[in-house]
Design a protein around this motif. Structure first.
Motif, PDB file in Angstrom:
ATOM      1  N   LEU A  15      -1.332  10.054 -19.600  1.00 20.54           N
ATOM      2  CA  LEU A  15      -1.531  10.217 -21.044  1.00 20.54           C
ATOM      3  C   LEU A  15      -0.204  10.471 -21.761  1.00 20.54           C
ATOM      4  O   LEU A  15       0.653  11.210 -21.271  1.00 20.54           O
ATOM      5  CB  LEU A  15      -2.475  11.393 -21.281  1.00 20.54           C
ATOM      6  N   ILE A  16      -0.078   9.869 -22.932  1.00 24.39           N
ATOM      7  CA  ILE A  16       1.041  10.114 -23.842  1.00 24.39           C
ATOM      8  C   ILE A  16       0.495  10.743 -25.105  1.00 24.39           C
ATOM      9  O   ILE A  16      -0.482  10.260 -25.682  1.00 24.39           O
ATOM     10  CB  ILE A  16       1.770   8.796 -24.199  1.00 24.39           C
ATOM     11  N   ILE A  37       1.925  15.957 -19.690  1.00 26.52           N
ATOM     12  CA  ILE A  37       1.717  14.685 -20.390  1.00 26.52           C
ATOM     13  C   ILE A  37       2.960  14.401 -21.225  1.00 26.52           C
ATOM     14  O   ILE A  37       3.693  15.326 -21.603  1.00 26.52           O
ATOM     15  CB  ILE A  37       0.464  14.704 -21.294  1.00 26.52           C
ATOM     16  N   VAL A  38       3.219  13.138 -21.511  1.00 29.91           N
ATOM     17  CA  VAL A  38       4.390  12.789 -22.306  1.00 29.91           C
ATOM     18  C   VAL A  38       4.212  13.302 -23.728  1.00 29.91           C
ATOM     19  O   VAL A  38       3.226  12.988 -24.391  1.00 29.91           O
ATOM     20  CB  VAL A  38       4.611  11.260 -22.324  1.00 29.91           C
ATOM     21  N   GLY A  39       5.175  14.096 -24.191  1.00 30.23           N
ATOM     22  CA  GLY A  39       5.172  14.549 -25.582  1.00 30.23           C
ATOM     23  C   GLY A  39       6.143  13.701 -26.383  1.00 30.23           C
ATOM     24  O   GLY A  39       7.177  13.268 -25.862  1.00 30.23           O
ATOM     25  N   SER A 204      -2.879   9.444 -27.137  1.00 29.85           N
ATOM     26  CA  SER A 204      -3.751  10.285 -27.952  1.00 29.85           C
ATOM     27  C   SER A 204      -2.954  11.044 -29.009  1.00 29.85           C
ATOM     28  O   SER A 204      -2.020  11.778 -28.679  1.00 29.85           O
ATOM     29  CB  SER A 204      -4.486  11.285 -27.052  1.00 29.85           C
ATOM     30  N   GLY A 205      -3.344  10.877 -30.262  1.00 33.34           N
ATOM     31  CA  GLY A 205      -2.703  11.602 -31.345  1.00 33.34           C
ATOM     32  C   GLY A 205      -3.618  12.636 -31.969  1.00 33.34           C
ATOM     33  O   GLY A 205      -3.327  13.830 -31.974  1.00 33.34           O
ATOM     34  N   THR A 206      -4.746  12.192 -32.494  1.00 27.85           N
ATOM     35  CA  THR A 206      -5.645  13.054 -33.260  1.00 27.85           C
ATOM     36  C   THR A 206      -6.050  14.309 -32.494  1.00 27.85           C
ATOM     37  O   THR A 206      -6.122  15.392 -33.081  1.00 27.85           O
ATOM     38  CB  THR A 206      -6.904  12.268 -33.678  1.00 27.85           C
ATOM     39  N   ARG A 207      -6.302  14.199 -31.187  1.00 25.01           N
ATOM     40  CA  ARG A 207      -6.705  15.382 -30.427  1.00 25.01           C
ATOM     41  C   ARG A 207      -5.663  16.490 -30.510  1.00 25.01           C
ATOM     42  O   ARG A 207      -5.997  17.681 -30.463  1.00 25.01           O
ATOM     43  CB  ARG A 207      -6.950  15.022 -28.954  1.00 25.01           C
TER      44      ARG A 207
END
Length: 321
Positions: A15-16, A37-39, A204-207
């Motif tokens: 996940l990114i 996870i990739v930030g 994933s952004g919104t989460r």
């Protein structure tokens, strides 16, 4: 499928965390990377431009210290988003800063990133480019990117309209590099579905807006939790490019979210074009259609652990069947 070597053994779950204007800063990036996870963050979030180098020093330093103190923990690499567009007057300066600090992953948006690819590959970094169509993907592939981010229907920000079942398969026919899937990724089952569909990573952004470390207004976080898919408006008004926004924030700005005019690609600054104090991203909040699956604000680590658990449980259920 093709997970880049730079990421092998460096992820708790594939996940990114997507870069989000205003919302993503060093605190969120560091927390995501420590969580495995990739930030990532947009270079434009660092203001003034001189702050970008300070952020990179801080991120590298804190992640390095954490890794040294916790040798058994999975610490992911970080990424910086560069907007490759004529409106981004900082691109050259920001790219030079990223090259100086050898940022592991550069995420590019809007225009084909050939100059960015050349610069980042000079020190062994990766370039992932986001697209909403096969046509855009082909342009990026021809310029040597390492990964394609398929921004599909339901994603937050400047989302596309294609089903991931269509776009991921079309890209895979022509590309043997990494494919990253964006669009309604909010839990571990979504990540597993992305992998089953042929993607190497989920995005994933919104989460992570509803996250303790996110630089988002508390009311923004609350609206994420209170909303569902019917509360997302897809409009070009605010940036000249179609994007997904929360109805509530549009209504709060005094506009009718169900009757918005079209925007203009020639002017990506809504506040300037409309002579209004209302600003996209700051006042008009973005979110994807997966908001209905987000029920609480949590630390990034708890979100990552929860996603990992859901991912493993879903995989076990499928294998048992």
């Amino acid at each position: 499928m093709a997970l880049p070597g730079l990421l092998e053994g460096k992820l708790r779950v594939p996940l990114i965390g997507a870069p989000m204007f205003i919302v993503s800063g060093p605190e969120l990036v560091i927390a995501q990377c420590k969580a495995g996870i990739v930030g990532s963050f947009p270079a434009l979030n660092a203001r003034p431009p001189s702050m970008l180098g300070e952020w990179l020093v801080r991120i590298k330093g804190e992640l390095g210290e954490y890794s040294e103190a916790n040798p058994g923990e999975t610490v992911a690499p970080y990424a910086v988003n560069q907007i490759v567009h004529a409106s981004n007057m900082r691109l050259r300066e920001d790219l030079e800063t990223c090259v100086e600090h050898q940022v592991p992953i550069i995420i590019t948006s809007l225009r084909p990133p050939v100059d960015v690819v050349t610069a980042v590959h000079s020190y062994g970094g990766l370039v992932f480019h986001d697209v909403i169509s096969l046509r855009h993907a082909r342009k990026a592939i021809s310029q040597g990117v390492d990964g394609i981010i398929a921004v599909c229907a339901g994603a937050g920000g400047h989302a596309g309209t294609l089903s991931p079942f269509a776009l991921v398969k079309e890209i895979r026919k022509e590309f043997d590099g990494a494919i990253i899937l964006s669009g309604c990724i909010t839990n571990g089952r979504d990540v597993l579905a992305a992998r089953a569909m042929g993607a190497d990573l989920a995005y994933s952004g919104t989460r992570f807006i509803a996250c303790d470390e996110a630089n988002a207004d508390p009311e923004y976080k609350a609206m994420i939790i209170e909303s569902n898919s019917s509360d997302i408006v897809y409009s070009s008004l605010f940036s000249g490019i179609h994007g997904s926004y929360l109805k509530g924030s549009i209504a709060n700005a005094g506009m009718d979210p169900d009757n918005l005019p079209q925007g203009s690609k020639s002017d990506m600054d809504f506040a300037k074009a409309s002579k209004s104090d209302t600003k996209v991203w700051k006042d008009i909040w973005s979110a994807g259609q997966g908001v209905g699956n987000i029920d609480e604000v949590l630390p990034a680590l708890e979100i990552a652990v929860k996603i990992e658990r859901e991912y493993e449980e879903a995989l076990a259920e499928l294998n048992a069947g």
